[in-house]
Design an enzyme around this catalytic site. Structure first.
Site, mmCIF file in Angstrom:
data_model
loop_
_atom_site.group_PDB
_atom_site.id
_atom_site.type_symbol
_atom_site.label_atom_id
_atom_site.label_comp_id
_atom_site.label_asym_id
_atom_site.label_seq_id
_atom_site.Cartn_x
_atom_site.Cartn_y
_atom_site.Cartn_z
ATOM 1 N N GLU A 27 -20.771 30.517 29.063
ATOM 2 C CA GLU A 27 -22.120 29.756 29.200
ATOM 3 C C GLU A 27 -22.229 28.276 28.815
ATOM 4 O OE1 GLU A 27 -24.894 31.284 30.322
ATOM 5 O OE2 GLU A 27 -24.228 33.095 30.248
ATOM 6 N N CYS A 65 -29.848 23.466 26.683
ATOM 7 C CA CYS A 65 -28.900 23.656 27.706
ATOM 8 C C CYS A 65 -29.452 23.819 29.338
ATOM 9 C CB CYS A 65 -27.867 24.749 27.562
ATOM 10 S SG CYS A 65 -28.639 26.482 27.544
#
Ligand code: NDP
Length: 491
Positions: free
Chosen positions: A241, A275
């Site tokens: 990720e 993010c």
């Protein structure tokens, strides 16, 4: 310190990024310490797996309750280590707790043994599918959401029956230790969730440790590549990720007030260190002026150090400064803040209009309170530009009539329509990206399955009169089988 930690050797300090004050001292765990933690975890994994779905659910629900009870105390550690506002830390915890609850309650339904059809040709077989735990999962986490982000792996891996060894960012070790300690109290000190602390080397040791069945990494793309290379040495599977450069598209019929609010929150909350934060806005020409005026008013009302904190990682200030400088040098127009907004760790809000698409402010993850707002003639151009970076994590669309249609055209893992970042708060939705944003999924059914190995079992219920998988096979038998296939599949 804690029963869930490996032996102490050298130490490092965790600092409050707002003041530089030392808020904790933690061991630098060596490769040997990490190996020992993984060995302990392997034993715990057996106990944990044998508890079954019901046993694990009961304990994870107890943990959830304990986290709610200790929410403010844990949030205070998050604040000390990241510098973010208290309510941001509390919101992060609320979402993590909700994910833990979902994972605990849905693991059996998603992963439990189930029968599947064996098909007409194999009708003599009973077919079952089980998703078995992997054993020990290594989780490597970042500092920006030091609870929510790693818990996306930890909660789902635990619910699936694995033990976890967690390496938090060296900027937020205290949060990781507190999390592990709170679960240890519920599982009688069994090392189901252990924390190893240290720098990147400790993380690399976790990737190499014998007995780790999978690494779930969240962090930057550059480190993700290093993690993958290290895991390749032992053929350890990885979930990656990484970062993003998430776009927000504002259609001509959008609710501009809501879109501007979402752009400013999505781009500047947590000082842009998200993010799936909004980094680029593509707004249709016809509404660009009105939308931009609203964005400017909202961004001007924010103060670094009040609505959001400092850069948690000091070196990030320089990245933001470079991106702002590049956007301005290439012809962008600053309408909020400017070149000197990133002079200190408390970076002030910056909004820059009409930034060329080859600027680093458009192509690279900034991870600061900078919003690039570019006008586009139509939705096709907005989609084209939104899809033009190597990243593909999340996206936001504001449109009354075409939200779902635009969302379907975006090359990314998650889209929020007419709100921002909502997908992250819905436990049933998988979370993850494509391209430079990584691969694999946390959250949801896919997030549970990430931490399992599917095992297929075919049990013969009776022998077929025609043996085709035996040296007793005859041409008459094959003729009968082919005749059947022509009837069933030949049409
Ligand atoms: P980093 O990539 O710097 O670090 C991530 C983790 O990896 C840290 O625990 C770090 O330890 C560790 N690490 C560093 N080097 C190695 C190595 N060689 N082997 C194994 N582990 C290593 O990311 P940040 O902590 O700076 O986090 C910010 C990044 O995370 C941003 O790019 C952001 O977009 C991304 N992110 C992605 C999310 C997603 O779900 N897609 C969610 C949240 C953030 P140490 O800190 O001690 O160096």
């Amino acid at each position: 310190m804690t029963t869930t930690q490996a032996p102490v050797q050298a130490t490092f300090e965790s600092l409050d990024p707002r003041t530089g004050a030392v808020v904790g001292t933690y061991p630098v765990h060596t490769a040997a310490d990490v190996e020992a933690a993984v060995t302990r975890a392997a034993d715990a994994a057996t106990w944990w797996a044998e508890l079954g779905f019901d046993g694990r659910r009961a304990l994870l629900v107890q943990w959830r309750r304990a986290l709610v009870k200790g929410l403010d105390a844990l949030a205070r550690i998050v604040v000390e280590e990241t510098g973010k506002p208290f309510d941001d830390a509390r919101l992060e915890l609320v979402l993590a707790i909700d994910h833990l609850d979902w994972a605990a309650k849905h693991a059996e339904k998603v992963l439990g043994r189930r029968k599947v059809s064996s098909g007409l040709l194999m009708a003599n077989q009973a077919a079952t599918l089980t998703y078995a735990p992997l054993g020990v999962v290594g989780v490597i986490g970042p500092w920006n959401y030091p609870v929510f982000t790693p818990m996306g792996s930890i909660a789902y891996a635990l619910a699936a029956g694995n033990a976890v060894v967690f390496k938090p960012s060296e900027l937020t070790p205290g949060v990781g230790v507190a999390l592990a300690d709170s679960l240890a109290e519920i599982v009688g000190g069994r090392p189901v969730l252990q924390v190893v602390t240290g720098s990147g080397e400790t993380g690399a040791a976790l990737c190499r440790a014998a007995g780790v069945s999978k690494i779930a990494f969240t962090g930057s793309t550059a480190t993700g590549k290093r993690v993958m290379a290290t895991c390749a040495e032992t053929l350890t599977p990885v979930l990656i990720e990484c970062g993003g450069k998430d776009p927000l598209i504002v259609d001509a019929d959008a609710d501009l007030e809501a879109a501007a609010d979402a752009a400013v929150w999505g781009g500047m909350s947590n000082a842009g260190q998200t993010c799936v934060g909004v980094e680029r806005v593509y707004v249709l020409d016809s509404v660009a002026q009105e939308f931009t005026d609203k964005v400017v008013a909202k961004a001007n009302a924010l103060t670094a150090g009040a609505e959001f904190g400092p850069m948690t990682m000091a070196s990030q200030t320089e990245v933001v400064r470079r991106h702002v400088a590049d956007a301005l040098e290439k012809g962008g127009t600053a309408v909020v803040g400017g070149a000197d907004s990133a002079a200190t760790g408390f970076v002030k809000p910056v909004v820059i209009l009409d930034v060329p698409e080859d600027s680093t402010a458009v192509t690279e993850e900034t991870f600061g309170p900078l919003l690039v707002v570019n006008r586009v003639p139509d939705v096709d151009e907005a989609v084209r530009r939104a899809n033009a970076t190597g990243y593909g994590l999340g996206a936001t669309v504001f449109s009354k009539a075409r939200g779902a249609e635009i969302a379907a055209r975006l090359r990314c893992g998650m889209v929020s329509v007419n709100s921002v970042i909502s997908f992250a708060g819905i436990p049933a939705l998988p979370f993850g990206g494509v391209g430079d944003s990584g691969f694999g999924r946390i959250h949801g059914e896919d997030g549970l399955r990430e931490f399992t190995r599917p095992q297929a079992v075919a049990r013969q219920r009776f022998a077929l009169p025609i043996a085709v998988t035996s040296f007793r096979r005859t041409s008459a038998g094959m003729g009968a089988l082919l005749g059947l296939v022509r009837v069933l599949r030949g049409r």
